[in-house]
Design an enzyme around this catalytic site. Structure first.
Site, PDB file in Angstrom:
ATOM      1  N   ARG A 128       0.855  -1.404   0.004  1.00  0.00           N
ATOM      2  CA  ARG A 128       0.112  -0.008  -0.001  1.00  0.00           C
ATOM      3  C   ARG A 128       0.813   1.217  -0.009  1.00  0.00           C
ATOM      4  O   ARG A 128       0.465   2.159  -0.298  1.00  0.00           O
ATOM      5  CB  ARG A 128      -0.947  -0.060   1.282  1.00  0.00           C
ATOM      6  CG  ARG A 128      -1.909  -1.071   1.068  1.00  0.00           C
ATOM      7  CD  ARG A 128      -2.748  -1.222   2.459  1.00  0.00           C
ATOM      8  NE  ARG A 128      -3.554   0.064   2.669  1.00  0.00           N
ATOM      9  CZ  ARG A 128      -4.808  -0.009   2.495  1.00  0.00           C
ATOM     10  NH1 ARG A 128      -5.455  -0.838   2.245  1.00  0.00           N
ATOM     11  NH2 ARG A 128      -5.544   1.173   2.699  1.00  0.00           N
ATOM     12  N   ASN A 163      -5.918   5.532  10.041  1.00  0.00           N
ATOM     13  CA  ASN A 163      -5.749   5.702   8.560  1.00  0.00           C
ATOM     14  C   ASN A 163      -6.628   6.883   8.357  1.00  0.00           C
ATOM     15  O   ASN A 163      -8.107   6.882   8.689  1.00  0.00           O
ATOM     16  CB  ASN A 163      -6.337   4.365   7.759  1.00  0.00           C
ATOM     17  CG  ASN A 163      -5.294   3.388   7.609  1.00  0.00           C
ATOM     18  OD1 ASN A 163      -3.969   3.522   8.564  1.00  0.00           O
ATOM     19  ND2 ASN A 163      -5.651   2.221   7.027  1.00  0.00           N
ATOM     20  N   GLY A 164      -6.638   7.755   7.352  1.00  0.00           N
ATOM     21  CA  GLY A 164      -7.320   8.842   7.071  1.00  0.00           C
ATOM     22  C   GLY A 164      -6.752  10.040   7.538  1.00  0.00           C
ATOM     23  O   GLY A 164      -5.599  10.196   7.651  1.00  0.00           O
ATOM     24  N   GLU A 189      -1.236   6.742 -20.409  1.00  0.00           N
ATOM     25  CA  GLU A 189      -0.861   5.598 -19.410  1.00  0.00           C
ATOM     26  C   GLU A 189       0.479   4.997 -19.748  1.00  0.00           C
ATOM     27  O   GLU A 189       1.088   4.875 -18.740  1.00  0.00           O
ATOM     28  CB  GLU A 189      -2.083   4.476 -19.750  1.00  0.00           C
ATOM     29  CG  GLU A 189      -2.001   3.245 -18.990  1.00  0.00           C
ATOM     30  CD  GLU A 189      -2.094   3.370 -17.563  1.00  0.00           C
ATOM     31  OE1 GLU A 189      -2.266   4.486 -16.974  1.00  0.00           O
ATOM     32  OE2 GLU A 189      -1.682   2.338 -16.741  1.00  0.00           O
ATOM     33  N   LYS A 198       2.899   5.089 -16.439  1.00  0.00           N
ATOM     34  CA  LYS A 198       3.529   3.809 -15.890  1.00  0.00           C
ATOM     35  C   LYS A 198       4.824   3.988 -15.491  1.00  0.00           C
ATOM     36  O   LYS A 198       5.464   3.585 -14.699  1.00  0.00           O
ATOM     37  CB  LYS A 198       2.974   2.674 -16.850  1.00  0.00           C
ATOM     38  CG  LYS A 198       2.864   1.271 -16.460  1.00  0.00           C
ATOM     39  CD  LYS A 198       1.431   1.065 -15.728  1.00  0.00           C
ATOM     40  CE  LYS A 198       1.141   1.997 -15.005  1.00  0.00           C
ATOM     41  NZ  LYS A 198      -0.133   1.920 -14.380  1.00  0.00           N
ATOM     42  N   GLU A 245       6.057   6.590 -13.086  1.00  0.00           N
ATOM     43  CA  GLU A 245       5.784   6.181 -11.519  1.00  0.00           C
ATOM     44  C   GLU A 245       6.783   5.033 -10.945  1.00  0.00           C
ATOM     45  O   GLU A 245       7.268   4.945  -9.861  1.00  0.00           O
ATOM     46  CB  GLU A 245       4.641   5.766 -11.169  1.00  0.00           C
ATOM     47  CG  GLU A 245       3.671   4.497 -11.852  1.00  0.00           C
ATOM     48  CD  GLU A 245       2.441   4.247 -11.487  1.00  0.00           C
ATOM     49  OE1 GLU A 245       1.775   4.700 -10.733  1.00  0.00           O
ATOM     50  OE2 GLU A 245       1.780   3.622 -12.586  1.00  0.00           O
ATOM     51  N   HIS A 256       3.064  22.792 -31.493  1.00  0.00           N
ATOM     52  CA  HIS A 256       2.793  24.125 -30.738  1.00  0.00           C
ATOM     53  C   HIS A 256       3.467  24.548 -29.382  1.00  0.00           C
ATOM     54  O   HIS A 256       3.270  25.287 -28.551  1.00  0.00           O
ATOM     55  CB  HIS A 256       1.265  24.120 -30.349  1.00  0.00           C
ATOM     56  CG  HIS A 256       0.545  23.619 -31.782  1.00  0.00           C
ATOM     57  ND1 HIS A 256       0.153  25.011 -32.579  1.00  0.00           N
ATOM     58  CD2 HIS A 256      -0.091  22.810 -32.059  1.00  0.00           C
ATOM     59  CE1 HIS A 256      -0.680  24.438 -33.541  1.00  0.00           C
ATOM     60  NE2 HIS A 256      -0.809  23.217 -33.165  1.00  0.00           N
ATOM     61  N   LYS A 265      -1.089   2.406  -2.858  1.00  0.00           N
ATOM     62  CA  LYS A 265      -1.887   1.841  -3.716  1.00  0.00           C
ATOM     63  C   LYS A 265      -3.383   2.364  -3.464  1.00  0.00           C
ATOM     64  O   LYS A 265      -3.900   2.484  -4.687  1.00  0.00           O
ATOM     65  CB  LYS A 265      -2.113   0.603  -3.276  1.00  0.00           C
ATOM     66  CG  LYS A 265      -2.775  -0.450  -4.150  1.00  0.00           C
ATOM     67  CD  LYS A 265      -2.165  -0.561  -5.355  1.00  0.00           C
ATOM     68  CE  LYS A 265      -3.141  -1.474  -6.318  1.00  0.00           C
ATOM     69  NZ  LYS A 265      -2.879  -1.424  -7.836  1.00  0.00           N
TER      70      LYS A 265
HETATM   71  C1  F6R Z   1      -1.400   4.346 -11.476  1.00  0.00           C
HETATM   72  C2  F6R Z   1      -2.418   4.050 -10.453  1.00  0.00           C
HETATM   73  C3  F6R Z   1      -3.027   5.151  -9.911  1.00  0.00           C
HETATM   74  C4  F6R Z   1      -4.571   4.847  -9.712  1.00  0.00           C
HETATM   75  C5  F6R Z   1      -5.397   6.091  -9.187  1.00  0.00           C
HETATM   76  C6  F6R Z   1      -6.613   5.550  -8.910  1.00  0.00           C
HETATM   77  O1  F6R Z   1      -0.606   2.969 -11.831  1.00  0.00           O
HETATM   78  O2  F6R Z   1      -2.651   2.903 -10.021  1.00  0.00           O
HETATM   79  O3  F6R Z   1      -2.849   6.232 -10.826  1.00  0.00           O
HETATM   80  O4  F6R Z   1      -5.150   4.450 -11.052  1.00  0.00           O
HETATM   81  O5  F6R Z   1      -4.756   6.236  -7.870  1.00  0.00           O
HETATM   82  O6  F6R Z   1      -7.161   4.502  -7.869  1.00  0.00           O
HETATM   83  P1  F6R Z   1      -8.292   3.627  -8.078  1.00  0.00           P
HETATM   84  O7  F6R Z   1      -8.303   2.925  -9.371  1.00  0.00           O
HETATM   85  O8  F6R Z   1      -8.075   2.656  -6.950  1.00  0.00           O
HETATM   86  O9  F6R Z   1      -9.424   4.517  -7.713  1.00  0.00           O
END
Ligand code: F6R
Length: 608
Positions: free
Chosen positions: A27, A101-102, A481, A485, A488, A504, A603
């Site tokens: 996470r 958490n939060g 995307e 990818k 990150e 441009h 995550k």
């Molecule tokens: C990138 C990634 C994040 C999620 C984003 C939304 O690889 O995993 O950009 O796509 O944080 O997360 P969810 O889909 O859980 O709402």
């Protein structure tokens, strides 16, 4: 984001908590800690850094004694990552320990209030305020105290609480942040996420907002804030244990990339019956569907990128205006949304705070919400009007791969379903698309089987410092995307650009050797993208091109070319994304990056 684990039973708690926290490492976190009730004293050990540090500090948990405890991995929001800011937090007298958490939005106000009444603080966190509120309001009845504290907190929280005076129980509370209770034999658990307890029990309760659980070794009681008992159904988790394990692969991300043919198939399969797409989850009549004037797609990150693909697909097939919106922006821009707008929310976790709040905003404005979600029973799944589940299985790597692919699968299903219902595609086209959809898993497999070429290209190109991803139309959506990818997990700077937009301004950044990854799969626009490739090449760019098998001619413009199997345009992102994921993966591996847990990332982003 942060992870919570708690244990009450007959075994020593610390090693179990450490194992549970390990399962939540994916996470994302920057510090970790444990608190055990050791014969009526709450003993805390915590440290900045990876779990290894905490394990060394506690001799793998052996120096902590007790059969009741809570543990936490923290992803810093308030206060830097440090030993003192790590959870658990103790109240001033050490009577209460809290993991959280939060985010507590009114924590500054509460902190000042508590300080003016003589309490002092050790950390910069919002969580310590919660521990101190317990201290401040406690008059001997824990339930009264929990309810009082909850009434003071604004924001989101999942809490695990220990009280020195009640050594044989854990209290768990949640509001807008997930928390489950694992039910065992003479032992029970709490956890923020299922993998933490999957090897211990498959029977769980999911706590709902404003529920309070009193967890003992042989009982779990749940109450609402009026102290009324809440009856819960036990939920059985049927995940294959291997689904949450690496299963011999070096990284979860690679395992999840390889699982995509199966995940895609598992997602489309339940919706194909007698040569038709069936989406029984959508509770809208044909008349209601016909009444929509606009589709709004709300999501974040990669899920948003699926939304951008969906915009091109839906507009082409359904001829309805589609807006793909970043959920974090949508919420605050007074959006034009009403009951004539269909909202589609996309989220792997189903817990992303921005997406969830954007969804509620759309609902407040009268819009019907269909959510595409991976995690069963998550907040978005529950609060949307309709939910279509992706069948990706648990996704552990922070960078999404199989969830992205299965979200695309649902988009194609929806395009066919709505297209047919609205009479926007002919029966012949419908059948062609449907046939094509069923070939996608095999074609993904074919690309995976030929992954050596991508691995080789990564080995030649992994030293690039800036990379541009370019494409037009659906290829532009894919560029977004591909770029994310790579960024990150490999930490290489890259940008996604609509190929026609480069000239441009951004083309000034192209110089000798700049790597440009050109996506040229969209049949109608390949000649246009080809011109853009020529433009950047003439300024010195090295071009890696992704195109379909029949466009062998692009070899003369690009320095390297990856060929994809042929399919219809709208489904090409499902194929083209595979080499992009693999490229990011191999580059990150060559650079020695922490692929499954990239720095600063989490995550499931449950804070705004
Ligand atoms: C990138 C990634 C994040 C999620 C984003 C939304 O690889 O995993 O950009 O796509 O944080 O997360 P969810 O889909 O859980 O709402």
């Amino acid at each position: 984001m942060c992870g919570i684990v708690g244990y009450i039973g007959e075994e020593q708690a610390a090693p179990l908590l450490l194992t549970g926290l390990e399962k939540l490492e994916y996470r994302g976190y920057d510090s970790a800690g444990l608190c055990l009730n050791d014969n009526g004293a709450l003993v805390v050990k915590k440290s900045k850094g990876k779990l290894e540090v905490l394990k060394n500090l506690t001799d793998d948990g052996k120096i902590l004694h007790g059969t009741v405890g809570i543990g936490h991995t923290r992803w810093a929001t308030h206060g830097e990552p440090s030993d003192v800011n790590a959870h658990p937090h103790l109240s001033e007298s050490g009577r209460f320990a809290v993991v959280h958490n939060g985010i507590i939005e009114n924590y500054i106000f509460l902190r000042e209030m508590l300080m003016s009444r003589g309490l002092s603080f050790r950390s910069n966190t919002d969580t310590e305020v919660i521990a101190q509120l317990f201290e401040y309001y406690y008059k001997g009845d824990i339930m009264d105290t929990v309810i009082r504290v909850m009434s003071k907190l604004d924001g989101s929280y999942a809490l695990g609480i220990l009280c020195r005076d009640n050594p044989d129980e854990i209290i768990a509370v949640r509001k807008e942040s997930p928390l489950i209770i694992g039910l065992g034999e003479k032992e029970n658990y709490i956890a923020s996420d299922i993998p933490a307890i999957l090897d211990k029990t498959r029977n769980i309760y999911r706590l709902e907002n404003n529920e309070i659980a009193v967890i003992k070794r042989d009982s779990v009681q749940i109450f609402n804030t009026d102290k009324m008992p809440v009856k819960k159904e036990t939920e059985k988790i049927d995940w294959d244990i291997h689904a949450a394990e690496k299963d011999g692969y070096e990284h979860f991300m690679f395992k999840e990339i390889m699982e995509q043919p199966k995940a895609f198939l598992n997602t489309i399969h339940p919706h194909l019956k007698n040569g038709r797409v069936v989406l029984d989850e959508i509770h809208l009549s044909a008349e209601e569907i016909r009444s929509f004037r606009k589709i709004n797609i709300l999501a974040c990150g990669s899920a948003y990128h699926v939304g951008v693909v969906a915009k091109y697909v839906f507009e082409k097939i359904l001829r309805i205006p589609v807006e793909a919106d970043l959920a974090s922006e949508f919420r605050y821009r007074d959006p034009i949304v009403d009951d004539k707008t269909l909202t589609i929310v996309i989220s792997q976790s189903g817990e992303t705070a921005d997406t969830k709040e954007a969804m509620k905003e759309a609902q407040r404005r009268g819009s019907h919400v269909i959510a595409i979600v991976n995690v069963l029973g998550s907040a978005i799944a529950k609060e949307s009007d309709d939910v279509i589940y992706t069948m990706a299985g648990p996704e552990i790597a922070v960078a999404t791969t199989k969830a992205y692919s299965t979200q695309l699968a649902v988009i194609y299903l929806m395009a066919l379903y709505f297209g047919d219902l609205l009479g926007k595609i002919s029966p012949e086209e419908y059948q062609i698309y449907l046939q094509e959809l069923q070939t996608i898993p095999d074609k993904i497999q074919q690309i995976l089987d030929n992954r050596e070429q991508v691995q080789y290209l990564a080995s030649r190109l992994f030293n690039a410092e800036d990379i541009f991803f370019i494409g037009r139309n659906i290829d532009y959506a894919l560029s977004l995307e591909g770029s994310l990818k790579l960024k990150e997990i490999s930490y290489i700077h890259s940008e996604a650009y609509a190929a026609g937009e480069l000239k441009h301004g951004t083309i000034s950044l192209i110089e000798k050797g700049t790597l440009v990854i050109a996506l040229a799969t969209h049949e109608e626009l390949i000649s246009k993208t080809r011109s853009n490739m020529v433009e950047v090449h003439s300024r010195g760019a090295y071009i890696l091109c992704l195109t379909t098998e029949k466009h062998q001619d692009l070899k003369s413009v690009a320095q390297s070319t990856i060929f994809l199997p042929q399919t219809c345009d709208m489904m090409l992102p499902s194929l083209a994304v595979i080499p992009l994921q693999l490229f990011a993966y191999y580059v990150a591996a060559l650079k020695g990056c922490d692929i499954d847990k990239p720095r600063n990332l989490a995550k499931s982003v449950t804070v705004e």
